[in-house]
Design a protein around this motif. Structure first.
Motif, short mmCIF file in Angstrom:
data_model
loop_
_atom_site.label_atom_id
_atom_site.label_comp_id
_atom_site.label_asym_id
_atom_site.label_seq_id
_atom_site.Cartn_x
_atom_site.Cartn_y
_atom_site.Cartn_z
N ILE A 193 -7.72 -11.04 8.34
CA ILE A 193 -8.58 -10.99 7.16
C ILE A 193 -7.76 -11.23 5.90
CG2 ILE A 193 -10.07 -9.49 5.78
CD1 ILE A 193 -10.85 -8.11 8.43
N ALA A 194 -6.58 -10.61 5.81
CA ALA A 194 -5.72 -10.81 4.64
C ALA A 194 -5.32 -12.27 4.51
CB ALA A 194 -4.48 -9.92 4.75
N TRP A 195 -5.03 -12.93 5.63
CA TRP A 195 -4.67 -14.34 5.57
C TRP A 195 -5.83 -15.19 5.07
CZ3 TRP A 195 -6.38 -18.67 8.45
CH2 TRP A 195 -5.62 -19.84 8.24
N LEU A 196 -7.04 -14.93 5.52
CA LEU A 196 -8.20 -15.69 5.06
C LEU A 196 -8.41 -15.51 3.56
CD1 LEU A 196 -10.70 -14.98 7.97
CD2 LEU A 196 -9.70 -17.19 7.39
N ILE A 197 -8.23 -14.30 3.05
CA ILE A 197 -8.35 -14.08 1.61
C ILE A 197 -7.27 -14.85 0.87
CG2 ILE A 197 -8.23 -12.33 -0.21
CD1 ILE A 197 -9.41 -10.34 1.76
N GLY A 198 -6.06 -14.87 1.43
CA GLY A 198 -4.97 -15.62 0.80
C GLY A 198 -5.23 -17.11 0.76
N CYS A 199 -5.96 -17.64 1.74
CA CYS A 199 -6.27 -19.07 1.76
C CYS A 199 -7.19 -19.47 0.62
CB CYS A 199 -6.92 -19.45 3.09
SG CYS A 199 -5.81 -19.44 4.50
N ARG B 7 -9.43 -8.66 -5.32
CA ARG B 7 -8.77 -9.15 -6.53
C ARG B 7 -8.97 -8.21 -7.72
NH1 ARG B 7 -10.04 -15.69 -6.55
NH2 ARG B 7 -8.96 -16.17 -4.58
N ALA B 8 -10.01 -7.40 -7.67
CA ALA B 8 -10.26 -6.47 -8.78
C ALA B 8 -9.37 -5.23 -8.70
CB ALA B 8 -11.73 -6.05 -8.78
N ILE B 9 -8.64 -5.05 -7.59
CA ILE B 9 -7.82 -3.87 -7.39
C ILE B 9 -6.43 -4.10 -7.96
CG2 ILE B 9 -6.77 -2.37 -5.65
CD1 ILE B 9 -9.71 -1.89 -5.90
N THR B 10 -5.90 -3.10 -8.62
CA THR B 10 -4.52 -3.13 -9.08
C THR B 10 -3.65 -2.36 -8.09
OG1 THR B 10 -5.21 -3.22 -11.40
CG2 THR B 10 -2.95 -2.53 -10.96
N ALA B 11 -2.61 -3.04 -7.60
CA ALA B 11 -1.73 -2.40 -6.62
C ALA B 11 -0.29 -2.78 -6.94
CB ALA B 11 -2.10 -2.84 -5.19
N GLU B 12 0.63 -1.94 -6.52
CA GLU B 12 2.05 -2.18 -6.75
C GLU B 12 2.55 -3.24 -5.76
OE1 GLU B 12 6.28 0.32 -6.91
OE2 GLU B 12 4.36 1.34 -6.63
N ALA C 126 -1.39 -5.03 -0.03
CA ALA C 126 -1.50 -3.74 -0.73
C ALA C 126 -2.85 -3.63 -1.43
CB ALA C 126 -0.36 -3.60 -1.74
N GLN C 127 -3.34 -4.73 -2.02
CA GLN C 127 -4.66 -4.72 -2.65
C GLN C 127 -5.76 -4.49 -1.61
OE1 GLN C 127 -4.04 -8.63 -4.68
NE2 GLN C 127 -4.85 -7.56 -6.47
N LEU C 128 -5.63 -5.15 -0.45
CA LEU C 128 -6.62 -4.98 0.61
C LEU C 128 -6.65 -3.54 1.10
CD1 LEU C 128 -8.67 -6.27 2.54
CD2 LEU C 128 -6.76 -6.86 4.06
N ASP C 129 -5.48 -2.91 1.20
CA ASP C 129 -5.43 -1.51 1.61
C ASP C 129 -6.11 -0.61 0.59
OD1 ASP C 129 -4.08 -2.25 3.86
OD2 ASP C 129 -2.10 -1.68 3.13
N ALA D 23 -3.17 -2.88 6.04
CA ALA D 23 -2.64 -4.24 6.24
C ALA D 23 -1.16 -4.32 5.93
CB ALA D 23 -3.43 -5.23 5.37
N LEU D 24 -0.69 -3.64 4.88
CA LEU D 24 0.72 -3.71 4.52
C LEU D 24 1.59 -3.09 5.61
CD1 LEU D 24 2.84 -4.53 2.47
CD2 LEU D 24 2.49 -2.35 1.30
N ARG D 25 1.16 -1.97 6.15
CA ARG D 25 1.90 -1.35 7.25
C ARG D 25 1.94 -2.28 8.47
NH1 ARG D 25 -0.97 2.66 7.52
NH2 ARG D 25 -2.29 2.13 9.31
N ALA D 26 0.82 -2.93 8.76
CA ALA D 26 0.78 -3.87 9.88
C ALA D 26 1.66 -5.08 9.62
CB ALA D 26 -0.66 -4.30 10.14
N TYR D 27 1.73 -5.53 8.37
CA TYR D 27 2.58 -6.68 8.03
C TYR D 27 4.05 -6.32 8.22
CZ TYR D 27 4.51 -10.55 5.30
OH TYR D 27 5.24 -11.65 4.89
N ARG D 28 4.45 -5.14 7.78
CA ARG D 28 5.84 -4.72 7.98
C ARG D 28 6.17 -4.63 9.47
NH1 ARG D 28 8.37 -2.87 3.44
NH2 ARG D 28 7.06 -2.30 1.65
N ALA D 29 5.24 -4.08 10.25
CA ALA D 29 5.48 -3.95 11.69
C ALA D 29 5.60 -5.33 12.35
CB ALA D 29 4.35 -3.16 12.34
#
Length: 490
Positions: free
Chosen positions: A176-182, A343-348, A363-366, A373-379
């Motif tokens: 899902i994160a990849w599709l949003i990035g596209c 996109r409306a979310i502010t994240a570090e 991080a925004q998706l989380d 998603a960020l934890r899964a990306y790191r893993a």
């Protein structure tokens, strides 16, 4: 009317063209034609068999009753128009996605009427973009997307995940994160690598993902045998999907790195001696395969492994794709809703990951959904580092040497001295022969270790290089683990 009062054909064509079309140039000097009020632009020098500006100009002249003109008159008129357009303002052209005004982005639906999706901070709308804001470039790879559905309440995401055979929830949120990035033209995204056992539906899953962005005509293709053909295919579309990879050459690996993060290709222009043709590209990339063998460290940082599992119930292709086509408007609508929300979310922004833009997106998706998603990306990056180490005997030997070093210490030697030390460590007491591809000189070792720096750093081993009065050196360090902060007494 005397012959002296008649306008030459080239002047009639030029007057008609400048009345009905807008001509402009891009930064590389290519001149494009854009019908008034329509967002699609075509290069005037295109000689394609379908959809070229020359053809639409001929059809317009005929249908409007101006006349039918020979090739010489058309060529002379287009030569004049091209020369005049070189003094016009520069405007970029885009394939599939584009930045807009006021922080908006656009998605080209590939429709003849020019309707596109404008994604803005407060939502998304279907409209025809102002040609001054967005100019679409279309090729034979630009498929048509259905009109996305409004008010889906996230049902489309569930429909998509129900059709794909993703093995875990972590894999689902990364997809899902990849599709949003596209949908973001300025965000480089890692390349999903769909893996799994034979029969897990990797090719089908890859098609489902890319057809959300490219339409039902989007498909997988075999990897071209040379870089030039790969770049041509990448530049003509938005998402490039390579199917059933079983081996990855160093040249193909380097080309994929350039596709993900962006590069430029320059070659001699056809029929010229001194002119050049420039092709800039940065595109989303998708790969499928059971196993590609050894993955190079620089590519590993740009991959996104998505594991699939074999379905419990098999379905026919016709049945599966009929259901997918019916669900696609809802899927696309839900993806757009989620994109606006994210996109409306502010994240570090995480600062320790190479693909920082994608990590920020995770991080925004989380923050918007709590998917992790960020934890899964790191893993996933940790798993890829393990794959790199398992396929590289030099990396394994360096880590073995680091284990013998006390924590918090460092060791400095020349590259030649390191080569002898690591070779002796690998050979051991039984003096086993060095494997094929083992570094033969200190310079080769130094270059290999530079490629392995991120992989070794992920395992707590730092490699650095420098120069002193005595010469160049390589330094291996094993930092001490961070100490937990002492609790303050209250």
């Amino acid at each position: 009317m005397s012959d002296d009062d008649k306008n030459p054909g080239r002047e009639v064509i030029a007057d008609y063209a400048q009345t009905h079309f807008r001509y402009f140039r891009t930064a590389d000097g290519t001149v494009y034609a854009q019908r008034n009020g329509h967002p699609v632009a075509r290069p005037i020098r295109s000689q394609g068999t379908t959809g070229s500006h020359r053809q639409e100009l001929m059809v317009g002249l005929f249908k409007d009753g101006v006349g039918v003109f020979n090739g010489t008159a058309l060529k002379e008129a287009l030569d004049l128009i091209e020369a005049l357009a070189l003094s016009e303002d520069v405007q970029p052209v885009h394939i599939r996605v584009a930045p807009g005004f006021d922080g908006a982005t656009w998605l080209d639906l590939g429709r003849n009427d020019g309707r596109s999706v404008r994604i803005h901070p407060t939502g998304w709308d279907i409209t025809v973009p102002d040609p001054r804001e967005v100019c679409w470039r279309r090729t034979q790879l630009t498929g048509e997307l259905p009109l996305p559905a409004k008010g889906t309440d996230g049902k489309g995401i569930d429909l998509l995940l129900g059709l794909c055979n993703f093995a875990t929830a972590e894999t689902e949120c990364l997809a899902i994160a990849w599709l949003i990035g596209c949908l973001a033209p300025g965000v480089p995204v890692p390349a999903p690598f769909l893996t799994g056992p034979q029969g897990a539906g990797k090719s089908t899953g890859g098609r489902m993902l890319i057809r959300i962005i490219e339409g039902m005509s989007g498909d997988l293709r075999r990897a071209p045998k040379d870089e030039e053909n790969l770049i041509a295919a990448v530049a003509a579309g938005w998402v490039t999907a390579l199917d059933n990879l079983s081996h990855m050459t160093p040249d193909l690996s380097d080309a994929m790195c350039c596709i993900v993060t962006g590069a430029e290709n320059v070659k001699r222009a056809l029929f010229t001696d001194g002119d050049v043709f420039r092709a800039r590209y940065r595109r989303p990339l998708l790969l499928t395969g059971i196993d590609v063998g050894v993955i190079r460290p620089d590519l590993a940082e740009r991959l996104l492994p998505l594991r699939l599992e074999r379905p419990r119930v098999r379905r026919t292709e016709a049945e599966l794709w009929t259901e997918y086509a019916e669900a696609l408007p809802v899927v696309l609508g839900s993806l757009l809703d989620l994109t606006v929300k994210v996109r409306a979310i502010t994240a570090e922004t995480p600062t320790d990951l190479r693909m920082a833009d994608f990590a920020h997106l995770c991080a925004q998706l989380d923050a918007a959904t709590g998917l992790g998603a960020l934890r899964a990306y790191r893993a996933s990056l940790d798993d890829l580092n393990d794959d790199v180490i398992e396929g590289d005997l030099l990396a394994q030997t360096v880590l073995l040497h680091a284990e013998s070093m006390p924590s918090g210490t460092e060791q400095r030697m020349t590259s030649t001295e390191w080569l002898h030390a690591l070779s002796r460590l690998y050979s051991g007491e039984d003096c086993r022969p060095l494997p094929k591809g083992w570094p033969t000189t200190g310079k080769v070792l130094s270059d290999r270790l530079k490629r392995l720096q991120p992989t070794l750093a992920a395992r707590g081993v730092l490699m650095d290089s420098g120069r002193t009065f005595e010469g160049r050196y390589l330094e291996l360090a094993r930092p001490a683990p961070p100490q937990p902060e002492q609790q303050q007494a209250f």
